[in-house]
Design a protein around this motif. Structure first.
Motif, mmCIF file in Angstrom:
data_model
loop_
_atom_site.group_PDB
_atom_site.id
_atom_site.type_symbol
_atom_site.label_atom_id
_atom_site.label_comp_id
_atom_site.label_asym_id
_atom_site.label_seq_id
_atom_site.Cartn_x
_atom_site.Cartn_y
_atom_site.Cartn_z
ATOM 1 N N ASP A 189 0.827 -1.212 0.000
ATOM 2 C CA ASP A 189 0.000 0.000 0.000
ATOM 3 C C ASP A 189 0.861 1.262 0.000
ATOM 4 O OD1 ASP A 189 -2.188 -1.637 0.044
ATOM 5 O OD2 ASP A 189 -2.584 -1.417 2.194
ATOM 6 N N ALA A 190 1.934 1.228 0.798
ATOM 7 C CA ALA A 190 2.838 2.388 0.871
ATOM 8 C C ALA A 190 3.528 2.626 -0.467
ATOM 9 C CB ALA A 190 3.875 2.167 1.975
ATOM 10 N N CYS A 191 3.920 1.544 -1.144
ATOM 11 C CA CYS A 191 4.572 1.650 -2.458
ATOM 12 C C CYS A 191 3.611 2.224 -3.495
ATOM 13 C CB CYS A 191 5.091 0.293 -2.917
ATOM 14 S SG CYS A 191 6.563 -0.258 -2.034
ATOM 15 N N LYS A 192 2.369 1.755 -3.433
ATOM 16 C CA LYS A 192 1.346 2.241 -4.376
ATOM 17 C C LYS A 192 1.153 3.752 -4.214
ATOM 18 C CE LYS A 192 -1.801 -0.822 -5.197
ATOM 19 N NZ LYS A 192 -2.989 -1.703 -5.032
ATOM 20 N N THR A 193 1.095 4.195 -2.974
ATOM 21 C CA THR A 193 0.929 5.624 -2.677
ATOM 22 C C THR A 193 2.123 6.432 -3.180
ATOM 23 O OG1 THR A 193 -0.363 5.075 -0.706
ATOM 24 C CG2 THR A 193 0.564 7.300 -0.810
ATOM 25 N N ALA A 194 3.316 5.859 -3.018
ATOM 26 C CA ALA A 194 4.547 6.566 -3.406
ATOM 27 C C ALA A 194 4.856 6.454 -4.899
ATOM 28 C CB ALA A 194 5.720 6.010 -2.600
#
Length: 358
Positions: free
Chosen positions: A328-333
């Motif tokens: 999820d963090a990678c998707k946001t970034a």
């Protein structure tokens, strides 16, 4: 007789690789652990033909452009580099090696083409994968696989790249030739005596689940030239001791993997990156590459570069729930995220037979 060489088409794949522990000590007589990454690969096809032809790739060896500005934009993003030059270079290195070592090659010709899905500039060894797959095709076309030792083949791949001014070490090529999980020791004595390191295959099942983070467009990251090599040659004590420590990370990591001490593995992965960062500095590493490492660390995962930057290998000690947070963090970034697929060893009985001879 020429008709004997009219064999069927030969096709080989070589996979991307991940430097798990110890990089970049492979070019400094150190130790590393690497594995073959099944998520991405290059393939080379060789077909007997009347003339020797190296086929340009329609996307990677572009020679037709929409306009002058398209040409310039393409060069700025991808450079002058396609795969044709890699195929030509390994043909030359292979031919010279055979000539120098009294290996007779038949006079049949071939057409060689390639394809690859390894993302560019991600530190996943896309160039050497193309060369490695091509070398496998040449070994089989000329039926000399039994005459060229497995340990020598990474050197041939590296020499083909050096021919083109590509600066690299043996680690990547060893992982791509051997496949699976490999522990490598590049100690000076062995390198001087045999011309290559001590390469020890390990059981891929020793690895816990791992994840890959990479950027879709990494070209703006980490452009500053490193002074580490020159400082090492100059006898810089900090660089020398740091690289020895990096090599010891691989040594300790081998034990941690065998004992399935995953807490230790996580600590070593983080320590490996921290040592690299201290030696090279943030300007060389690039802000985007550092952020890929930090995004994993912020949720308590262990992370480091797969190579020199562009992609990051991650271990989530808390399991799938932690991996989901990371995804999820990678998707946001805006980073791409994948579960790692580890390929088993590629060595055939013939290949293994070359390892027992001096």
């Amino acid at each position: 007789m020429a008709t004997e060489n009219k064999t069927a088409a030969i096709e080989h794949r070589a996979y991307a690789r991940v430097g798990l522990l110890g990089n970049p000590s492979d070019v400094y007589n150190g130790r590393t652990i690497s594995f073959s990454l099944g998520n991405f690969w290059a393939s080379v096809k060789l077909e007997p033909s009347d003339n020797l032809l190296i086929v340009p790739h329609p996307a990677h060896d572009l020679v037709q452009f929409d306009s002058l500005s398209h040409l310039v934009t393409r060069l700025q993003s991808d450079g002058y580099y396609g795969g044709v030059r890699l195929l030509i270079a390994i043909c030359k290195i292979f031919s010279n090696y055979c000539k120098d070592n009294g290996i007779t090659l038949h006079d049949g010709n071939f057409t060689m083409s390639y394809d690859t899905n390894i993302p560019r500039q991600t530190g996943l060894s896309g160039s050497s994968a193309i060369v490695c797959a091509a070398l496998s095709c040449l070994l089989d076309f000329y039926k000399v696989r039994h005459l060229i030792k497995v340990g020598v083949r990474p050197n041939l791949i590296l020499n083909a790249e050096k021919e083109l001014g590509i600066v690299a070490g043996l680690q990547d090529r060893v992982a791509q030739v051997y496949g699976g999980l490999v522990y490598m020791d590049f100690n000076k004595k062995h390198m001087e005596d045999l011309g290559y390191g001590e390469y020890t295959p390990m059981d891929v099942d020793l690895l816990p689940p791992l994840y890959l983070i990479y950027a879709e467009n990494p070209s703006d990251s980490g452009k500053v030239h490193s002074t580490v090599r020159q400082r090492w040659l100059n006898g810089d004590k900090f660089i020398i001791s740091s690289l020895e420590e990096v090599a010891n990370v691989a040594l300790e990591g081998r034990t941690a993997l065998i004992e399935k001490d995953h807490a230790k593995l996580a600590t070593l992965m983080n320590h490996n990156f921290d040592l690299r960062r201290q030696m090279f500095g943030d300007e060389v590493l690039g802000a985007m590459n550092i952020e890929m490492v930090e995004i994993a660390r912020r949720i308590g995962a262990a992370s480091k570069f797969t190579g020199s930057g562009g992609a990051v290998i991650v271990f989530c000690p808390q399991g799938p729930s932690q991996a989901k947070l990371l995804e999820d963090a990678c998707k946001t970034a805006g980073f791409l995220f994948q579960l790692v697929k580890v390929m088993p060893s590629f060595l055939t009985e013939v290949d293994l037979g070359t390892m027992s001879t001096r």
